[in-house]
Motif scaffolding. Structure first.
Motif: not given
Ligand code: HEC
Length: 169
Positions: A28-31, A111-116, A127-134
């Motif tokens: 959630a604090d990715w920014r 506006q996507l986050l590929f997260v490892t 993979v999430y949208k910037e707002d956290g939608t999975d």
């Protein structure tokens, strides 16, 4: 009373399992995470399918081949963000990541986050949208599924360590 709680829990479970594509949690604090400079961020963007990427290493050519068609001009601008207390691990490629979500490939135009993330050394993907939608496992054609991530990130064993494929420049 008990049965009402039970049915609420069952609804939670169903909703959670329908959306539970991601293996590692949304940061959630990715920014506020730290931007690092990598070969890809130096290029600046994932290009479209007509780009000449023949001079790049095979893993980069394959990455472009898989993701170039998501938009006509390619996925576009990227940055790589690392959890602040894991930057030293990223920079030294020691592979000794703490458990939890640690790295993000931010596809800024999409506006996507590929997260490892990591769990006892093993790499986990979401993979999430910037707002956290999975969006893990969402279309197009399964390329957002954890298996696509894993085949490449774990498959190029000589290139990637503990899920980390890029290296600090
Ligand atoms: C065909 C190969 C390939 C696929 C598929 C792939 N990646 Fe990557 N990924 C890479 C490469 C190469 C880099 C390093 C790019 C750079 O920064 O220079 C990278 C970078 C990353 C990073 C930045 C941290 C790092 O590893 O340096 C994250 C986070 C990431 N990918 C997550 C994912 C997720 C999640 C998926 C699946 C939805 C995925 N990747 C699919 C090749 C791939």
């Amino acid at each position: 009373m008990t049965s009402r709680y039970l049915s609420i829990c069952l609804i939670c479970f169903v909703v959670t399992s329908v959306n539970a594509g991601g293996e590692t949690p949304f940061p959630a604090d990715w920014r506020s995470w730290s931007a690092v400079t990598t070969p890809l961020t130096t290029i600046g963007a994932l290009p479209g399918c007509d780009a000449d990427v023949s001079a790049l290493p095979a893993i980069y050519r394959e990455t472009v081949e898989i993701y170039c068609a998501v938009r006509p001009e390619g996925p576009g601008a990227v940055s790589v963000l690392v959890k602040p207390d894991q930057v030293a691990t990223y920079n030294t490629r020691s592979g000794k990541f703490a458990d939890g979500s640690n790295m993000i490939l931010h596809l800024k135009d999409l506006q996507l986050l590929f997260v490892t993330g990591n769990q006892e050394g093993a790499a986990l993907y979401s993979v999430y949208k910037e707002d956290g939608t999975d969006l893990t496992d969402a279309n197009p054609d399964g390329i957002l599924g954890v298996n696509t991530c894993r085949v490449c990130h774990s498959g190029y064993a000589a290139f990637c360590i503990s899920g980390q494929c890029g290296n600090a420049q």
